[in-house]
Motif scaffolding. Structure first.
Motif, PDB file in Angstrom:
ATOM      1  N   ILE A 164      -2.389   2.776   7.707  1.00 29.87           N
ATOM      2  CA  ILE A 164      -2.517   1.542   6.940  1.00 29.87           C
ATOM      3  C   ILE A 164      -3.209   1.814   5.607  1.00 29.87           C
ATOM      4  CG2 ILE A 164      -2.506  -0.031   8.912  1.00 29.87           C
ATOM      5  CD1 ILE A 164      -5.547  -0.100   8.764  1.00 29.87           C
ATOM      6  N   GLY A 165      -2.830   1.032   4.616  1.00 27.42           N
ATOM      7  CA  GLY A 165      -3.471   1.136   3.306  1.00 27.42           C
ATOM      8  C   GLY A 165      -3.418  -0.205   2.614  1.00 27.42           C
ATOM      9  N   LEU A 246       2.062   1.174   7.106  1.00 25.95           N
ATOM     10  CA  LEU A 246       1.983  -0.221   6.686  1.00 25.95           C
ATOM     11  C   LEU A 246       1.116  -0.293   5.433  1.00 25.95           C
ATOM     12  CD1 LEU A 246       2.942  -3.014   7.764  1.00 25.95           C
ATOM     13  CD2 LEU A 246       0.718  -3.210   8.900  1.00 25.95           C
ATOM     14  N   LEU A 247       1.732  -0.694   4.310  1.00 25.86           N
ATOM     15  CA  LEU A 247       1.034  -0.723   3.029  1.00 25.86           C
ATOM     16  C   LEU A 247       1.066  -2.123   2.442  1.00 25.86           C
ATOM     17  CD1 LEU A 247       2.601   2.554   1.581  1.00 25.86           C
ATOM     18  CD2 LEU A 247       0.340   2.322   2.632  1.00 25.86           C
ATOM     19  N   VAL A 248      -0.102  -2.580   1.979  1.00 30.50           N
ATOM     20  CA  VAL A 248      -0.240  -3.902   1.376  1.00 30.50           C
ATOM     21  C   VAL A 248      -0.741  -3.708  -0.051  1.00 30.50           C
ATOM     22  CG1 VAL A 248      -1.278  -6.189   1.583  1.00 30.50           C
ATOM     23  CG2 VAL A 248      -0.919  -4.793   3.641  1.00 30.50           C
ATOM     24  N   ASP A 249      -0.054  -4.314  -1.012  1.00 30.26           N
ATOM     25  CA  ASP A 249      -0.468  -4.158  -2.403  1.00 30.26           C
ATOM     26  C   ASP A 249       0.229  -5.197  -3.265  1.00 30.26           C
ATOM     27  OD1 ASP A 249      -1.846  -2.867  -4.585  1.00 30.26           O
ATOM     28  OD2 ASP A 249      -1.690  -1.004  -3.424  1.00 30.26           O
ATOM     29  N   TYR A 250      -0.208  -5.301  -4.525  1.00 31.53           N
ATOM     30  CA  TYR A 250       0.461  -6.234  -5.421  1.00 31.53           C
ATOM     31  C   TYR A 250       1.498  -5.494  -6.253  1.00 31.53           C
ATOM     32  CZ  TYR A 250      -3.681  -4.752  -8.161  1.00 31.53           C
ATOM     33  OH  TYR A 250      -4.696  -4.034  -8.752  1.00 31.53           O
ATOM     34  N   GLY A 251       2.643  -6.141  -6.449  1.00 35.31           N
ATOM     35  CA  GLY A 251       3.709  -5.504  -7.189  1.00 35.31           C
ATOM     36  C   GLY A 251       5.024  -6.228  -7.037  1.00 35.31           C
TER      37      GLY A 251
END
Length: 383
Positions: A164-165, A246-251
């Motif tokens: 996860i990140g 599983l990666l969570v970020d804005y974009g």
């Protein structure tokens, strides 16, 4: 005009030392470095960079607030997705860039409730200062589980579990390009002691190919291209023998990221809860980030042999994974504690706040392709 808070004398000394180090680096490189190198130094130069100098970064006293700092329900909801995947793997959770340790605490707390604790929870972080804070926080909050948590500064040889990140990709150094209309690599040079922009022809063949593939014809267009992001995905894939990412970020997908109207790019600084357009403002005391091109991330994962499981908004993922059920379990009669949580969940889900801007992308290898978090509202077709 907004007046930004003045740094402490101690912080200013650190920034000045970093500026001297960057100036020396530019001089030794012949008078110019690519922006990615400047960003790397500004964020990660040992003892001086933003993430390595010991300043308070997260929360109300820092420069920005992340979802785990806002409410425990964010981490608890992610834990529900992890619990679905963990038994299909070797049973380890790997977290990149764990911030204050709050996300790890919330995930472990929920996994314990679900009777799905990982054998090991490994945090991979480059910041010695943040690692120390994480260790203190986890030992204080979960003394009985602290023995399951360990820290590494680099990837283990094999990953078998759930990776996860949260807001990891946006903090990786990016290349800055300026189309004239042919693409040039924007870098940093010196005018006396001041940092200034200077464009040069692209020398890196990989960067040349990717810049040309964007097919931007608009003179004066400025944007980012992250070789670090795609290299990170390839590295994860090379080490992942079985499991989930599983990666969570804005974009955005590429069609939005490189839209003609977004002609000044997405690079931004965060300083004491203010956004700053000038990346040369107080180096080492300001976070620098750029939005994520999720099309490039998805393609990197596919090229590396991973299954692209899903891509959706943070709001949709959290709703799919059960954040509203967790909210419903709280005591609504205790308004003093309940209402602030509702406000934070609203911010996580609102299309005008974090719900739409933040995205979640998932990759797998040797695990089920049916994930609860992507059950509805998958947007892979937009990539």
């Amino acid at each position: 005009m907004t007046t930004l808070p003045a740094p402490s004398a101690e912080a200013l000394v650190t920034s000045q030392a970093l500026c001297a180090h960057i100036r020396q680096t530019i001089t030794q490189a012949g008078g110019w470095i690519p922006f990615s190198r400047y960003m790397e130094l500004a964020l990660y130069a040992p003892g001086m960079g933003y993430y390595s100098a010991g300043s308070h970064k997260l929360g109300s006293a820092g420069d920005f607030t992340t979802a785990p700092e806002m409410t425990a329900l964010f981490g608890r909801t992610l834990a529900r997705q992890i619990a679905e995947l963990l038994p299909q793997t070797g049973g380890t959770v790997y977290e990149f860039g764990a911030g204050t340790g709050k996300l790890a605490i919330d995930i472990l707390t929920e996994l314990e409730k679900l009777d799905c604790l990982p054998e090991h929870y490994i945090i991979i972080d480059l910041s010695a200062d943040l690692i120390e804070r994480q260790q203190t926080a986890i030992r204080s909050a979960l003394p009985h589980l602290a023995g399951r948590v360990s820290w590494l500064s680099q990837l283990p040889d094999q990953l078998d579990g759930v990776v996860i990140g949260n807001e990891v990709l946006d903090a990786m150094p990016c290349e800055l390009l300026h189309w004239t209309p042919e693409p040039l690599q924007r870098g940093v040079a010196l005018d006396g002691d001041n940092f200034v922009w200077q464009d040069r022809p692209i020398q890196d063949p990989a960067l040349q190919r990717q810049a040309a593939a964007l097919n931007i014809q608009q003179a004066g267009y400025i944007s980012e291209l992250s070789l670090s992001n795609t290299a990170f995905i390839h590295t994860l894939a090379r080490h992942l023998v079985r499991g989930a990412i599983l990666l969570v970020d804005y974009g955005y997908p590429a069609s939005e990221f490189y839209h003609p109207q977004r002609h000044m790019g997405t690079l931004i600084g965060h300083y004491r809860h203010h956004t700053v357009d000038d990346p040369f403002f107080l180096p080492g005391l300001m976070d620098l980030t750029c939005h994520v091109d999720f099309t490039a991330i998805a393609q990197a994962g596919i090229d590396a042999g991973l299954d692209l499981i899903g891509y959706t908004t943070q709001a949709q993922f959290l709703i799919n994974a059960g954040i509203t059920q967790l909210l419903g379990e709280l005591d609504a009669d205790d308004s003093a504690s309940y209402l602030p949580v509702v406000a934070m969940v609203q911010k996580l889900l609102s299309m005008q706040e974090m719900g739409e801007l933040f995205k979640v992308i998932g990759f797998g290898r040797g695990v089920s392709i049916d994930w609860q978090g992507f059950a509805q509202g998958d947007r892979c077709h937009t990539l």
